[in-house]
Design a protein around this motif. Structure first.
Motif, PDB file in Angstrom:
ATOM      1  N   GLN A   1      50.269  54.215  47.121  1.00  0.00           N
ATOM      2  CA  GLN A   1      49.745  53.682  45.981  1.00  0.00           C
ATOM      3  C   GLN A   1      49.243  53.035  47.150  1.00  0.00           C
ATOM      4  O   GLN A   1      49.834  52.080  47.779  1.00  0.00           O
TER       5      GLN A   1
ATOM      6  N   THR B   1      44.530  50.623  48.189  1.00  0.00           N
ATOM      7  CA  THR B   1      43.853  49.849  47.535  1.00  0.00           C
ATOM      8  C   THR B   1      42.613  49.730  48.962  1.00  0.00           C
ATOM      9  O   THR B   1      43.055  49.469  49.646  1.00  0.00           O
TER      10      THR B   1
ATOM     11  N   ARG C   1      41.427  52.779  44.351  1.00  0.00           N
ATOM     12  CA  ARG C   1      42.623  52.750  43.545  1.00  0.00           C
ATOM     13  C   ARG C   1      42.726  54.353  44.767  1.00  0.00           C
ATOM     14  O   ARG C   1      42.274  55.400  43.205  1.00  0.00           O
TER      15      ARG C   1
ATOM     16  N   GLU D   1      46.608  57.165  44.741  1.00  0.00           N
ATOM     17  CA  GLU D   1      47.661  57.091  45.349  1.00  0.00           C
ATOM     18  C   GLU D   1      47.988  59.347  45.929  1.00  0.00           C
ATOM     19  O   GLU D   1      47.731  59.840  45.489  1.00  0.00           O
TER      20      GLU D   1
END
Length: 333
Positions: free
Chosen positions: A125, A127, A133, A135
Motif C-alpha cells: 500500500q 500514498t 492511495r 494498493e
C-alpha cells in the motif's frame, strides 16, 4: 571504476554516458554493435547500471511531455531525433537546473513530483503525493508524475487498486498497455497481463479508451461495470459485474477461479508464477477449473492440476510447464 570517491566531473561523465546510451538504445537505427558496447559499459561498474536505470525513469517521465510542433527545424546533415528524445534531453536539463524545472512546471512540461513503486513478494500500500492511495498486487510496478494540468500514472505491469483524491480541475490518468483510464476521483481496479487489460469500477466514474492514439476520451463506466481491452482493439468491451465478482480477491491474498476455462484462468494464474503455464492446444484450453487459492502458494496449484483435472504436465524447451489433456478412451464395443 577503482576509486571509492568520484569527482563531480567523473560523476557527470557517467550521467552523460547513461543519457547517451538511453537515447541510442531507444533509437530505431541502434545497431547490434552499439548494444554490445552498451552492455560492456553497463557491466563495467555497478554505478553505470544504477545511472542507466535512473535515466530510464526520466525517459518514462518524458512519455507525458508534449510533442514538438511540426515547424521544429532539424539541422541538415544530422539524424532527426524523435520528439521523445528531445523530451528526455529537456527532462535531464530541467531536473538538473531548478529555474528550468520551475519554468517547465509552469508550462506543463515537467512534473513537480515523481514517484516509482514496486511490489514483489507482498501486496504493498502506497500514498501518492496528491494524497491518492494505491494498493499494489504481487509482481506489480507503477510510476506517478504530478503535472500542472494533470496527474499521470503508468502501470508498467501487474495490478493496482486506486482510491483517487477528488480534484475535478486536476484529472487523474492511468496508462495501461495501449489504453488509458481517466478520472477525477473514484475507486477502481486495473489489471494488466501481457497485452490484456481489465478495469473494474467500484465507485465514481471513469473514461476508458483502448488506444491513446484514437480521438476522444473513450467509454464511460459507472459503478459495478468493467472494461476489457487488448492490443489492437478499437474500443474496450464493456460489461456488468455482480455482487459475487471476485476481481478484488487478491487484496485478501486470494485467487478465485469460478468455473473458468483454462484459457481464461491461465492469465490470472500466470501473473503469480516465475515460469508461466502453457497450453498444449486449444482443446486443452476448454477444460474448466475452479477453486479458491492462496496467491503465494500457486506453485502447488500447478502440481495438483493432474489430480483435479483430466490433464498431465510436460515441459517445453524453455522450461515452462505445459498442460496437456488426457487422451480420450475409445468407446467399448
Amino acid at each position: 571504476m577503482t576509486q571509492n570517491t568520484l569527482s563531480e566531473a567523473e560523476y557527470d561523465a557517467i550521467t552523460d554516458a547513461a543519457a547517451h546510451w538511453c537515447m541510442r538504445l531507444h533509437a530505431v537505427d541502434c545497431t547490434a554493435d552499439e548494444r554490445r558496447a552498451f552492455e560492456q559499459w553497463r557491466d563495467a561498474d555497478p554505478l553505470h547500471a544504477f545511472e542507466y536505470e535512473a535515466m530510464l525513469e526520466i525517459w518514462d517521465v518524458a512519455e507525458h511531455l508534449p510533442r514538438p510542433e511540426p515547424s521544429v527545424v532539424v539541422p541538415l546533415g544530422k539524424p532527426a531525433r524523435t520528439w521523445r528524445q528531445y523530451a528526455t534531453a529537456a527532462c535531464v536539463s530541467a531536473l538538473a537546473v531548478p529555474l528550468a524545472a520551475w519554468a517547465g512546471w509552469n508550462m506543463g512540461w515537467l512534473p513537480n513530483s515523481y514517484q516509482h513503486f514496486e511490489a514483489s513478494g507482498n501486496v504493498r500500500q502506497v500514498t501518492l503525493s496528491d494524497g491518492s492511495r494505491v494498493e499494489l498486487n504481487l509482481n506489480s510496478e507503477l510510476t506517478y508524475a504530478n503535472y500542472k494540468d494533470g496527474r499521470h500514472v503508468t502501470l508498467k505491469k501487474g495490478e493496482a487498486f486506486f482510491e483517487v483524491s477528488h480534484d475535478p480541475n486536476h484529472p487523474f490518468t492511468v496508462r495501461a498497455g495501449e489504453g488509458r483510464i481517466r478520472v477525477t476521483g473514484t475507486r477502481f481496479n486495473v489489471w494488466m497481463y501481457e497485452d490484456q487489460v481489465k478495469v473494474n469500477l467500484i465507485e465514481g466514474s471513469v473514461l476508458v479508451t483502448s488506444n491513446t492514439q484514437l480521438p476522444g476520451d473513450g467509454l464511460r463506466l459507472g459503478p459495478s461495470m468493467q472494461a476489457r481491452y487488448r492490443h489492437g482493439d478499437f474500443m474496450p468491451q464493456i460489461s456488468q459485474t455482480y455482487a459475487n465478482d471476485s476481481s478484488l480477491a487478491w487484496r485478501s491474498g486470494k485467487l478465485v477461479l469460478d468455473n473458468l476455462s483454462l484459457t481464461e484462468a491461465l492469465p490470472q494464474i500466470n501473473r503469480y508464477l516465475a515460469k508461466p503455464l502453457m497450453l498444449a492446444d486449444n482443446a486443452t484450453g476448454t477444460i474448466r477449473v475452479g477453486g479458491i487459492y492462496n496467491v503465494k502458494e500457486l506453485d502447488s496449484l500447478v502440481t495438483s492440476l493432474p489430480k483435479a483435472l483430466p490433464v498431465y504436465l510436460t515441459r517445453n524447451k524453455d522450461g515452462n510447464p505445459v498442460i496437456n489433456s488426457m487422451p480420450q478412451q475409445p468407446p467399448k464395443s
